[in-house]
Design an enzyme around this catalytic site. Structure first.
Site, mmCIF file in Angstrom:
data_model
loop_
_atom_site.group_PDB
_atom_site.id
_atom_site.type_symbol
_atom_site.label_atom_id
_atom_site.label_comp_id
_atom_site.label_asym_id
_atom_site.label_seq_id
_atom_site.Cartn_x
_atom_site.Cartn_y
_atom_site.Cartn_z
ATOM 1 N N TYR A 159 7.336 5.529 0.129
ATOM 2 C CA TYR A 159 6.551 5.359 1.355
ATOM 3 C C TYR A 159 6.600 6.631 2.199
ATOM 4 C CZ TYR A 159 4.404 2.945 5.292
ATOM 5 O OH TYR A 159 3.549 2.573 6.292
ATOM 6 N N LYS A 163 3.282 8.934 3.029
ATOM 7 C CA LYS A 163 2.794 9.118 4.397
ATOM 8 C C LYS A 163 2.918 10.572 4.850
ATOM 9 C CE LYS A 163 1.311 5.006 5.386
ATOM 10 N NZ LYS A 163 -0.123 4.760 5.684
#
Length: 313
Positions: A159, A163
């Site tokens: 993640y 991002k």
């Protein structure tokens, strides 16, 4: 409402916006807020029934498309159909995202890769599909990022990597298209009350590690105020939009965070939780959106998108 707030609402009235990941969570809330401000909506996602429900409940004109944002052919077809339907695209919000937690060494390679594919590759595919329309309208592209783009977090390698990559992509894109009239923004959100965060909290180790973070990063924030800030940023065509007020203050110190969280603080936390992590933590994509993504892949979602219309409200 203030005079400035009224002007921002008027600035959005009649615009056409594309929102990916619009079936639930941040995407659904963005659709509702934008529609309330007079924006015409094209909703894209992997849950056709949920998309239809959202579209049918909006006060203004909308339509929805069932497509995987990582499928370039499907998204190109969506872009063509959106232009055919609405005639112009003024705003594109790359919001679709999935998450998985747990130690990298024990992670499922396909699940780890899927987080990167949706959050980073999916954003670039979305942008590529709609960039000609944004160039024509001199429009605005918002990349929804995260606190995870600013600071590393143990047990969230995929993640954070996705991002951070999406944030960097948007910053690079801004220079490439800004002189041609297209605005590019990055939206930052901390832990916000969505299915994704609630799904992550079902893992006891992830939940306790998050709650042990220093304030204000340790709390979960309500969805609607955060989304309203994002929509205000869209109205301003802002290069940076912060869903929670304190995230802006993280930018000047972000260069120090990797050595802190990857060093003594992070290692102390991992040592504390190591016995429980070894019992098993983070086995797949989290939340209802993650489940929908896994179902969609098992059915082979992709190719030509399915389209549902919506009448003006």
């Amino acid at each position: 409402m203030s005079v400035i707030g009224s002007r921002r609402r008027r600035a959005l009235t009649g615009r056409v916006a594309v929102v990916t990941g619009a079936a639930r969570g941040v995407g659904e809330a963005l659709a509702r807020s934008l529609s309330a401000r007079g924006v015409r909506l094209a909703l894209v996602g992997l849950e056709p029934e949920a998309l239809r429900r959202v579209s049918d409940s909006l006060p203004g004109e909308s339509a929805h498309w069932h497509a995987d944002v990582t499928d370039a052919s499907a998204m190109a077809a969506v872009a063509a159909e959106v232009e055919e339907r609405f005639g112009v695209v003024d705003i594109v919000v790359a919001n679709a995202g999935v998450a998985a937690g747990g130690p990298f060494a024990d992670s499922d390679p396909e699940t780890w890769r899927r987080v990167i594919e949706v959050n980073l590759i999916g954003s670039s595919v979305t942008c590529r599909a709609f960039l000609p329309a944004l160039l024509a309208s001199r429009g605005y592209f918002l990349q929804v990022a995260s606190l995870a783009a600013i600071t590393p977090a143990p047990l969230m390698t995929a993640y954070c990597a996705s991002k951070s990559g999406a944030e960097a992509f948007a910053h690079c894109l801004r220079a490439e298209v800004g002189y041609r009239g297209v605005g590019v923004g990055v939206g930052y959100l901390s832990w916000t009350d969505t299915d994704m965060v609630r799904g992550a909290d079902e893992d006891a180790v992830m939940r306790e590690m998050r709650r042990s973070l220093p304030w204000p990063a340790s709390r979960t924030y309500p969805l609607e105020p955060a989304v309203e800030r994002l929509v205000d940023g869209i109205g301003r065509r802002s290069p940076h939009v912060y869903g929670q007020w304190w995230l802006r203050g993280m930018q000047p110190v972000r260069g120090q965070l990797p050595s802190l969280l990857g060093g003594p603080l992070g290692q102390r936390q991992l040592r504390r939780f190591a016995p429980r992590i070894a019992e098993g933590s983070g086995t797949g994509l989290v939340g209802a959106g993650g489940s929908a993504d896994e179902r969609g892949r098992s059915r082979g979602t992709g190719g030509r998108p399915s389209h549902g219309g919506g009448a003006p409200g």
